[in-house]
Design an enzyme around this catalytic site. Structure first.
Site, PDB file in Angstrom:
ATOM      1  N   ARG A   1       0.273  -1.009   0.518  1.00  0.00           N
ATOM      2  CA  ARG A   1      -0.767   0.221  -0.282  1.00  0.00           C
ATOM      3  C   ARG A   1       0.661   0.854   0.189  1.00  0.00           C
ATOM      4  O   ARG A   1       1.863   1.362   0.874  1.00  0.00           O
ATOM      5  CB  ARG A   1      -0.415   0.255   1.550  1.00  0.00           C
ATOM      6  CG  ARG A   1      -1.760  -1.107   1.245  1.00  0.00           C
ATOM      7  CD  ARG A   1      -2.525  -1.404   2.694  1.00  0.00           C
ATOM      8  NE  ARG A   1      -3.993  -2.313   2.659  1.00  0.00           N
ATOM      9  CZ  ARG A   1      -3.174  -3.549   2.873  1.00  0.00           C
ATOM     10  NH1 ARG A   1      -1.788  -3.966   3.320  1.00  0.00           N
ATOM     11  NH2 ARG A   1      -4.083  -4.439   2.944  1.00  0.00           N
TER      12      ARG A   1
ATOM     13  N   LYS B   1      -3.795  -2.357   7.945  1.00  0.00           N
ATOM     14  CA  LYS B   1      -5.116  -2.434   8.465  1.00  0.00           C
ATOM     15  C   LYS B   1      -5.462  -3.596   9.144  1.00  0.00           C
ATOM     16  O   LYS B   1      -5.665  -3.673   9.651  1.00  0.00           O
ATOM     17  CB  LYS B   1      -5.879  -2.952   6.990  1.00  0.00           C
ATOM     18  CG  LYS B   1      -6.146  -2.134   5.918  1.00  0.00           C
ATOM     19  CD  LYS B   1      -6.984  -2.278   4.800  1.00  0.00           C
ATOM     20  CE  LYS B   1      -6.801  -0.989   4.176  1.00  0.00           C
ATOM     21  NZ  LYS B   1      -8.861  -1.232   3.284  1.00  0.00           N
TER      22      LYS B   1
ATOM     23  N   HIS C   1      -1.955   3.051  -5.330  1.00  0.00           N
ATOM     24  CA  HIS C   1      -2.206   1.660  -4.899  1.00  0.00           C
ATOM     25  C   HIS C   1      -2.799   0.479  -6.212  1.00  0.00           C
ATOM     26  O   HIS C   1      -2.853  -1.083  -5.707  1.00  0.00           O
ATOM     27  CB  HIS C   1      -3.588   1.853  -4.329  1.00  0.00           C
ATOM     28  CG  HIS C   1      -4.378   0.833  -3.374  1.00  0.00           C
ATOM     29  ND1 HIS C   1      -4.922  -0.455  -3.553  1.00  0.00           N
ATOM     30  CD2 HIS C   1      -4.324   1.092  -1.902  1.00  0.00           C
ATOM     31  CE1 HIS C   1      -5.298  -0.925  -2.702  1.00  0.00           C
ATOM     32  NE2 HIS C   1      -4.547   0.094  -1.812  1.00  0.00           N
TER      33      HIS C   1
ATOM     34  N   ARG D   1      -0.819  -3.098  -6.656  1.00  0.00           N
ATOM     35  CA  ARG D   1      -1.808  -4.264  -5.663  1.00  0.00           C
ATOM     36  C   ARG D   1      -1.889  -4.732  -7.616  1.00  0.00           C
ATOM     37  O   ARG D   1      -2.010  -6.356  -7.168  1.00  0.00           O
ATOM     38  CB  ARG D   1      -2.033  -3.720  -4.602  1.00  0.00           C
ATOM     39  CG  ARG D   1      -1.204  -3.293  -4.078  1.00  0.00           C
ATOM     40  CD  ARG D   1      -1.956  -2.493  -2.700  1.00  0.00           C
ATOM     41  NE  ARG D   1      -2.715  -3.394  -1.650  1.00  0.00           N
ATOM     42  CZ  ARG D   1      -1.415  -4.313  -1.243  1.00  0.00           C
ATOM     43  NH1 ARG D   1      -0.524  -4.005  -1.038  1.00  0.00           N
ATOM     44  NH2 ARG D   1      -3.404  -5.213  -0.626  1.00  0.00           N
TER      45      ARG D   1
ATOM     46  N   HIS E   1      -3.335  -9.201   2.415  1.00  0.00           N
ATOM     47  CA  HIS E   1      -3.870 -10.188   2.923  1.00  0.00           C
ATOM     48  C   HIS E   1      -4.405 -10.689   3.973  1.00  0.00           C
ATOM     49  O   HIS E   1      -3.809 -11.638   4.018  1.00  0.00           O
ATOM     50  CB  HIS E   1      -4.610 -10.359   1.223  1.00  0.00           C
ATOM     51  CG  HIS E   1      -4.901  -9.321   0.066  1.00  0.00           C
ATOM     52  ND1 HIS E   1      -5.473  -9.247  -0.874  1.00  0.00           N
ATOM     53  CD2 HIS E   1      -4.977  -8.009   0.704  1.00  0.00           C
ATOM     54  CE1 HIS E   1      -5.808  -8.317  -1.208  1.00  0.00           C
ATOM     55  NE2 HIS E   1      -5.200  -7.143  -0.420  1.00  0.00           N
TER      56      HIS E   1
ATOM     57  N   TYR F   1       2.732 -17.889  12.099  1.00  0.00           N
ATOM     58  CA  TYR F   1       3.345 -18.683  10.980  1.00  0.00           C
ATOM     59  C   TYR F   1       2.996 -18.157   9.328  1.00  0.00           C
ATOM     60  O   TYR F   1       3.457 -18.158   8.795  1.00  0.00           O
ATOM     61  CB  TYR F   1       2.843 -20.537  10.679  1.00  0.00           C
ATOM     62  CG  TYR F   1       2.842 -21.225   9.793  1.00  0.00           C
ATOM     63  CD1 TYR F   1       4.304 -22.138   9.392  1.00  0.00           C
ATOM     64  CD2 TYR F   1       1.931 -21.654   8.847  1.00  0.00           C
ATOM     65  CE1 TYR F   1       4.976 -22.729   8.178  1.00  0.00           C
ATOM     66  CE2 TYR F   1       2.602 -22.854   7.687  1.00  0.00           C
ATOM     67  CZ  TYR F   1       3.823 -22.924   7.249  1.00  0.00           C
ATOM     68  OH  TYR F   1       3.777 -23.853   6.358  1.00  0.00           O
TER      69      TYR F   1
END
Length: 411
Positions: free
Chosen positions: A247, A272, A338, A341, A365, A375
């Site tokens: 971002r 986020k 942006h 992405r 995400h 992990y």
């Protein structure tokens, strides 16, 4: 034996005349009317609290009628029955009312900013406060936050809607609600009128970030980025962003302390999800950072991309899109910072054949994982290292105009 007071009547009060000295007309239950030599008629309630005789002013006749004075007396007696001193209760209420009058919406919003928004990204904080300053404070800023009504808020946000800024109107409404709920939590307001406005504004149509997925056009844009003639710091930022496709707000807040040039890694906290994130750095990304280090690596703020006005601040959130516009790239219809992405998500899978799971992890995400977040941070680490280098090499080929041959990998 003490004589029981005869209850007062309206006629007796109206006909009572002043004397040389203050006189009292008793109604009973501690309530009496005090008549001053100047003719003033003042209601008083005499009571005892904690063994001490006290006096409470309960109004002036005729503004406070006999029936109203009796109601005030009964309210005071109810407080006494609950162990509350009515005199102290009145002082507390006056202080509360004074505080409510002084706590304007703008004053409370500024306090909310300091206590709540200070934990958010600086770019987000600046946007929220600027939105309030431009669209809300001129209309609601001086109003006591406790008195603001739903119609007032609606009129405010509809002005924004009328200026063809529907998304801004929705965001302003959201911020107003957050400020009022902050006021409620701190005892400065009793109710939030914004839920009543749900549905009062038209819904915002989803707007996707502009992003080209035609490899030939991506190559043209990369060549334009290389030709940028502005600040070397901005030039480095717009060249690095396609390689890491994070971002833009995370790129401009990159710190040298979080970059390991030897290990070819950048670690930071995702804005986020607040999760730790690993970005493997390609040779091309490392080269850009090594070239930039002599310019910004020694500055006190620690930012990789410091702002132009002060080394203690990072690059402006608008700098990347502003550079695109200088290069003739349409940030509304074609590409935003942006948008890289979406470019990476599409081309990494369709042209380079990398698995969607690895791409989603690299995009930071949320990806459900039975083994947990710890992990998750390093999952597909080796695949992602290969992927980021393959991506950088692919972008080089696009920039150089080489023939594009789809690669399908078995990983």
């Amino acid at each position: 034996m003490a004589r029981k007071a005869t209850p007062l009547t309206d006629a007796a009060i109206r006909n009572a005349k002043p004397a040389e000295k203050t006189r009292k007309l008793f109604d009973g239950g501690g309530l009496y009317l005090e008549i001053t030599p100047s003719g003033g008629k003042l209601w008083r309630f005499k009571y005892q609290f904690a063994g001490k005789a006290k006096l409470l002013a309960v109004g002036r006749w005729p503004e406070t009628s006999l029936s109203a004075a009796r109601r005030n007396r009964e309210e005071a007696r109810e407080l006494l029955a609950r162990g509350i001193d009515p005199g102290e209760a009145r002082k507390t209420e006056k202080l509360r009312q004074k505080a409510l009058a002084e706590n304007t919406f703008e004053a409370v919003a500024r306090e909310w900013d300091k206590r709540y928004l200070s934990t958010r990204a600086a770019s987000h904080r600046d946007k929220v406060i600027r939105r309030l300053e431009v669209y809300v404070f001129p209309y609601l800023g001086r109003r006591p936050v406790s008195d603001i009504t739903a119609p007032e808020i609606l009129a405010c946000v509809r002005r924004i809607e009328a200026a063809n800024k529907l998304e801004t109107a929705h965001r302003a409404l959201q911020a107003v609600g957050q400020v009022i709920r902050f006021a409620i939590a701190n005892g400065l307001a009793e109710s939030d009128p914004t839920p009543a406005l749900r549905g009062a504004l038209p819904p915002v149509s989803p707007r996707h970030m502009a992003a080209p997925t035609d490899p030939a056009r991506v190559g043209e844009i990369l060549r334009a980025l290389d030709a940028f003639q502005g600040s070397p710091i901005v030039a480095a930022a717009i060249r690095l962003l396609p390689l890491v496709f994070c971002r833009p707000g995370e790129l401009i807040t990159m710190r040298w302390a979080d970059v390991d040039l030897e290990a070819a890694e950048w670690r930071y906290t995702v804005t986020k999800t607040k999760a730790e994130h690993l970005v493997p750095l390609s040779r091309q990304a490392i080269a850009i950072l090594r070239d930039l280090f002599p310019l910004t690596g020694h500055l006190p703020g620690g930012w990789v991309f410091p702002g132009g006005r002060s080394p203690m601040q990072h690059l402006s959130n608008a700098a990347i899109n502003a550079a695109y516009r200088r290069l003739g790239i349409d940030t509304r219809e074609e590409l935003t910072g942006h948008g890289w992405r979406a470019v990476a998500r599409t081309l990494l899978h369709e042209k380079l054949g990398f698995p969607a799971e690895a791409i989603e992890h690299q995009l930071a995400h949320r990806v459900p994982d039975a083994l947990g977040k710890a992990y998750n941070r390093t999952k597909f680490a080796e695949v992602r290292r290969k992927m980021m280098q393959a991506w950088a090499d692919y972008l080089d080929r696009l920039r150089d105009g080489a023939e594009i041959v789809p690669l399908r990998k078995s990983l």
